[in-house]
Design an enzyme around this catalytic site. Structure first.
Site, mmCIF file in Angstrom:
data_model
loop_
_atom_site.group_PDB
_atom_site.id
_atom_site.type_symbol
_atom_site.label_atom_id
_atom_site.label_comp_id
_atom_site.label_asym_id
_atom_site.label_seq_id
_atom_site.Cartn_x
_atom_site.Cartn_y
_atom_site.Cartn_z
ATOM 1 N N LYS A 1 0.822 -1.223 0.000
ATOM 2 C CA LYS A 1 0.000 0.000 0.000
ATOM 3 C C LYS A 1 0.855 1.271 0.000
ATOM 4 O O LYS A 1 0.573 2.202 -0.753
ATOM 5 C CB LYS A 1 -0.943 0.038 1.229
ATOM 6 C CG LYS A 1 -1.911 -1.124 1.322
ATOM 7 C CD LYS A 1 -2.925 -0.924 2.435
ATOM 8 C CE LYS A 1 -2.312 -0.858 3.830
ATOM 9 N NZ LYS A 1 -1.666 -2.124 4.272
ATOM 10 N N ARG B 1 -9.644 1.821 9.615
ATOM 11 C CA ARG B 1 -9.047 0.516 9.868
ATOM 12 C C ARG B 1 -10.026 -0.453 10.538
ATOM 13 O O ARG B 1 -9.718 -1.606 10.728
ATOM 14 C CB ARG B 1 -7.878 0.772 10.802
ATOM 15 C CG ARG B 1 -6.792 -0.252 10.887
ATOM 16 C CD ARG B 1 -5.840 -0.192 9.744
ATOM 17 N NE ARG B 1 -4.557 -0.763 10.077
ATOM 18 C CZ ARG B 1 -3.401 -0.243 9.701
ATOM 19 N NH1 ARG B 1 -3.363 0.858 8.998
ATOM 20 N NH2 ARG B 1 -2.278 -0.840 10.016
ATOM 21 N N ARG C 1 11.233 -6.590 4.801
ATOM 22 C CA ARG C 1 11.180 -5.150 5.074
ATOM 23 C C ARG C 1 11.745 -4.849 6.458
ATOM 24 O O ARG C 1 12.413 -3.843 6.664
ATOM 25 C CB ARG C 1 9.733 -4.648 4.980
ATOM 26 C CG ARG C 1 9.621 -3.148 5.173
ATOM 27 C CD ARG C 1 8.233 -2.632 4.862
ATOM 28 N NE ARG C 1 7.319 -2.872 5.951
ATOM 29 C CZ ARG C 1 6.002 -2.639 5.882
ATOM 30 N NH1 ARG C 1 5.467 -2.198 4.775
ATOM 31 N NH2 ARG C 1 5.241 -2.869 6.920
ATOM 32 N N ARG D 1 11.924 -1.457 11.094
ATOM 33 C CA ARG D 1 10.725 -0.984 11.786
ATOM 34 C C ARG D 1 10.503 -1.773 13.059
ATOM 35 O O ARG D 1 10.609 -2.998 13.071
ATOM 36 C CB ARG D 1 9.500 -1.161 10.873
ATOM 37 C CG ARG D 1 9.168 0.086 10.109
ATOM 38 C CD ARG D 1 8.037 -0.135 9.141
ATOM 39 N NE ARG D 1 6.782 -0.550 9.772
ATOM 40 C CZ ARG D 1 5.613 -0.433 9.187
ATOM 41 N NH1 ARG D 1 5.522 0.083 7.978
ATOM 42 N NH2 ARG D 1 4.514 -0.851 9.780
HETATM 43 P P1 AMP Z 1 0.665 0.751 8.907
HETATM 44 O O1 AMP Z 1 1.921 1.409 8.499
HETATM 45 O O2 AMP Z 1 -0.547 1.272 8.182
HETATM 46 O O3 AMP Z 1 0.744 -0.756 8.853
HETATM 47 O O4 AMP Z 1 0.423 1.135 10.440
HETATM 48 C C1 AMP Z 1 1.360 0.824 11.443
HETATM 49 C C2 AMP Z 1 0.711 0.881 12.800
HETATM 50 O O5 AMP Z 1 0.184 2.202 13.027
HETATM 51 C C3 AMP Z 1 -0.476 -0.048 12.992
HETATM 52 O O6 AMP Z 1 -0.084 -1.355 13.344
HETATM 53 C C4 AMP Z 1 -1.219 0.660 14.118
HETATM 54 O O7 AMP Z 1 -0.560 0.468 15.357
HETATM 55 C C5 AMP Z 1 -1.042 2.111 13.749
HETATM 56 N N1 AMP Z 1 -2.134 2.590 12.875
HETATM 57 C C6 AMP Z 1 -2.039 2.980 11.574
HETATM 58 N N2 AMP Z 1 -3.234 3.371 11.095
HETATM 59 C C7 AMP Z 1 -4.120 3.206 12.104
HETATM 60 C C8 AMP Z 1 -5.519 3.424 12.242
HETATM 61 N N3 AMP Z 1 -6.273 3.871 11.217
HETATM 62 N N4 AMP Z 1 -6.085 3.153 13.446
HETATM 63 C C9 AMP Z 1 -5.353 2.711 14.470
HETATM 64 N N5 AMP Z 1 -4.049 2.473 14.413
HETATM 65 C C10 AMP Z 1 -3.411 2.705 13.245
#
Ligand code: AMP
Length: 188
Positions: free
Chosen positions: A14, A89, A128, A134
């Site tokens: 994404k 989410r 990654r 990360r």
């Molecule tokens: P991502 O990079 O989108 O995989 O997001 C990494 C982390 O950020 C997730 O595992 C959550 O801890 C937090 N996060 C990202 N987007 C959301 C969201 N819309 N609601 C809650 N937590 C989020």
């Protein structure tokens, strides 16, 4: 002008595709994950609140995330379209997002879903983790994030399917090939 979401499991590509789509369509890409990571790195108040959830692969509380997005979507650069990556989410966030859009007086055009099978995801995420370091990319947390996706995020995608907004694209393959599929799907 396009207002769209990109959805799919962690590791589906994404973030990479968002950057490309953002350039191609001339709309701002907003990633809640990136915002949380930047704030954690900068040790801001938001970062401090979000850190324990992000590190454990859990969702940051909805109220905090909804406020963050409402604020971000009110910036000038989002007035003529946006691409959201990682939000909403879960079903609660979908409801809050509907209200935010209504307050802004705009509508969502497309929800693009990138699909990929689970084994491919674990392998991409593990690679990654090595490349980017990360803190939420170790194997246990990766598996947990995939579970959170299946339990909380997949039901929300069905909601957009029933609204007729969903377009699915196979996320497997080289970046440019996946991007070509996406641009084709967006035209249709
Ligand atoms: P991502 O990079 O989108 O995989 O997001 C990494 C982390 O950020 C997730 O595992 C959550 O801890 C937090 N996060 C990202 N987007 C959301 C969201 N819309 N609601 C809650 N937590 C989020």
């Amino acid at each position: 002008m396009t207002r769209m979401l990109i959805v799919g499991p962690p590791g589906a590509g994404k973030g990479t595709q968002s950057k490309k789509i953002s350039q191609e369509l001339g709309i701002v890409a907003i990633s809640t994950g990136d915002i949380f990571r930047e704030n954690i790195k900068g040790e801001t108040e938001l970062g401090k609140e979000a850190k324990s959830y992000v590190d454990a692969g859990n969702l940051v509380p909805d109220s905090l995330t909804n406020r963050l997005i409402e604020d971000r979507l009110s910036w000038d650069d989002a007035a003529d379209g946006f691409l959201l990556d990682g939000y909403p989410r879960n079903s609660t966030q979908v409801q809050a997002f509907d209200e935010i859009l209504a307050r802004l007086g705009v509508e969502l055009d497309i929800v693009l879903e990138l699909t990929a099978d689970r084994e491919e995801l674990v392998s991409r995420l593990t690679k990654r983790a090595e490349a980017e370091g990360r803190s939420d990319d170790n194997e246990d947390v990766i598996r947990h994030r995939l579970e959170v996706f299946e339990q909380e995020t997949e039901p929300m995608i069905s909601e957009y399917r029933s609204r007729g907004l969903l377009k699915q694209v196979d996320g497997l393959g080289p970046i440019d090939e996946v991007n070509a599929r996406i641009m084709e799907a967006l035209k249709a």
